[in-house]
Write an enzyme that holds these catalytic residues in place. Structure first.
Site, PDB file in Angstrom:
ATOM      1  N   VAL A 144       0.851  -1.202   0.000  1.00  0.00           N
ATOM      2  CA  VAL A 144       0.000   0.000   0.000  1.00  0.00           C
ATOM      3  C   VAL A 144       0.886   1.252   0.000  1.00  0.00           C
ATOM      4  CG1 VAL A 144      -1.658   1.356   1.367  1.00  0.00           C
ATOM      5  CG2 VAL A 144      -1.940  -1.129   1.179  1.00  0.00           C
TER       6      VAL A 144
ATOM      7  N   ARG B  44      -3.205 -37.293  25.796  1.00  0.00           N
ATOM      8  CA  ARG B  44      -2.390 -36.088  26.002  1.00  0.00           C
ATOM      9  C   ARG B  44      -2.995 -34.914  25.228  1.00  0.00           C
ATOM     10  NH1 ARG B  44       0.005 -38.585  29.626  1.00  0.00           N
ATOM     11  NH2 ARG B  44       2.261 -38.889  29.731  1.00  0.00           N
TER      12      ARG B  44
ATOM     13  N   GLY C 226     -14.623  -8.497  11.913  1.00  0.00           N
ATOM     14  CA  GLY C 226     -14.992  -7.524  12.947  1.00  0.00           C
ATOM     15  C   GLY C 226     -14.585  -6.122  12.508  1.00  0.00           C
TER      16      GLY C 226
ATOM     17  N   ILE D  62      -6.167 -15.210  10.193  1.00  0.00           N
ATOM     18  CA  ILE D  62      -5.751 -16.619  10.068  1.00  0.00           C
ATOM     19  C   ILE D  62      -6.960 -17.551  10.001  1.00  0.00           C
ATOM     20  CG2 ILE D  62      -3.538 -16.214  11.227  1.00  0.00           C
ATOM     21  CD1 ILE D  62      -4.819 -17.854  13.620  1.00  0.00           C
ATOM     22  N   ASP D  63      -8.123 -17.070  10.442  1.00  0.00           N
ATOM     23  CA  ASP D  63      -9.304 -17.944  10.504  1.00  0.00           C
ATOM     24  C   ASP D  63      -9.933 -18.233   9.144  1.00  0.00           C
ATOM     25  OD1 ASP D  63      -9.007 -18.054  13.189  1.00  0.00           O
ATOM     26  OD2 ASP D  63     -10.674 -16.732  13.681  1.00  0.00           O
TER      27      ASP D  63
ATOM     28  N   MET E 199      -6.459 -22.826  16.557  1.00  0.00           N
ATOM     29  CA  MET E 199      -7.278 -21.618  16.654  1.00  0.00           C
ATOM     30  C   MET E 199      -8.527 -21.701  15.774  1.00  0.00           C
ATOM     31  SD  MET E 199      -5.106 -18.185  17.200  1.00  0.00           S
ATOM     32  CE  MET E 199      -4.805 -17.643  18.884  1.00  0.00           C
TER      33      MET E 199
END
Ligand code: F6P
Length: 319
Positions: free
Chosen positions: A23, A244, A104, A127-128, A170
């Site tokens: 940019v 575990r 968001g 990242i989602d 995540m």
């Protein structure tokens, strides 16, 4: 259009830095002045910004995180916060904004645009990979490769010691990372917010696997679908087998962006400047099948549907 401002907002994603670089340098190439806003919308509210030049973005192309810093800013959702942000825009003669962030951030940008008419183009970075209408966001590729690297390592010890592992990745509202790494990592099961958990079936598969000599098991759990420790306890209770846990957490947000994340960021940075110059606004940019797409903020912030079954069925068939 003479002066634009760039900011990074919401959770950081590897590739934000190359997007900023693009940019800034392409903007200057197009005879624009480019300001960098620090800490996302918070910086606009609090007038934390400065003019950037080509040298301001030297050496950042391979760095994770964001040199502009980022924040989740609830104040920008208030009337007072938006008013102060607008004052900063006017006072600094900013003609357009490039907001690099997730859904968001775009929903806040959309409200701001509706109220104050400040041109704004978003660059999808999260990242989602949960932005509607966009196949791939900046940072996703890096994050899934980071998680996959960890899973490959966990596989070494899981196989050697013949153990069950629950690996939490995540994704508060999206199972994309979990599904992708579960398939790519040859994991035996995956649990995501988009699919109801059938714990009995999970445990049945583990016990049956044990009977036929399959002694190690990796279950990938998306954070939005539960906690690794709780799940491990339930599996042990139901199967009698030691389990575990590993929580990968914020490791997935850091690190050097992959070539894919960088190239996407560099292309989208240029495209965002082109959009502002062409008078386009209130849109998010992302990549679909290697091509840049423009999605209205209003559409981008809707819930993205994941094609869960294709992934899930393949994971189970290949176990
Ligand atoms: O940026 C997306 C994300 O990494 C989600 O996957 C995760 O749930 C969330 O951010 C964590 O946010 P924070 O770093 O603010 O705790």
């Amino acid at each position: 259009m003479k002066r634009i401002a760039v900011l990074t907002t919401g959770g950081d994603a590897p590739g934000m830095n190359p997007a900023i670089r693009s940019v800034v340098r392409y903007g200057i190439n197009q005879k624009l002045e480019v300001m960098g806003v620090f800490r996302g919308w918070w910086g606009l509210i609090n007038e934390e910004l400065k003019i950037l030049n080509q040298r301001s973005v030297s050496g950042i192309i391979g760095q994770g995180g964001t040199v502009l810093k980022t924040a989740r800013c609830s104040e920008f959702r208030t009337e007072e916060g938006q008013k102060r942000a607008y004052e900063t825009v006017k006072k600094n003669n900013i003609d357009g904004l490039v907001a690099i962030g997730g859904n968001g951030s775009f929903s806040a940008a959309h409200e701001f645009y509706k109220k104050y008419n400040v041109p704004c183009v978003g660059i999808a970075a999260s990242i989602d990979n949960d932005i509607n209408g966009i196949d791939y966001t900046i940072g996703t590729d890096t994050a899934i490769n980071t998680a996959l690297d960890a899973i490959d390592k966990i596989r070494d010890t899981a196989t050697s010691m013949e153990r069950i592992f629950v690996v939490e990745v995540m994704g508060r509202e999206s199972g994309f990372i979990a599904l992708t790494v579960a398939l790519a990592g040859g994991c035996e099961d995956v649990i995501i917010p988009e699919k109801e958990l059938d714990l009995k079936a999970v445990c049945h598969d583990i016990v049956h696997g044990n009977l036929i000599g399959k002694m190690s098991w990796i279950i990938v759990l998306a954070e939005g679908a539960g906690k690794a420790d709780d799940l491990a306890r339930q599996i042990t209770d139901m199967t009698g087998l030691e389990t575990r846990t590993v929580v990968l957490g914020h490791v997935q947000r850091g690190g050097r962006p992959t070539a894919f994340s960088r190239d996407m960021a560099l292309n989208l940075g240029k495209a965002a400047v082109d959009c502002l110059l062409a008078g386009k606004t209130d849109i998010a940019l992302g990549m679909n099948a290697g091509r840049i797409v423009e999605v209205n903020f209003e559409v981008a912030i809707r819930k993205k549907e994941l094609k869960v079954d294709n992934f899930y069925n393949l994971i189970k068939v290949l176990t």
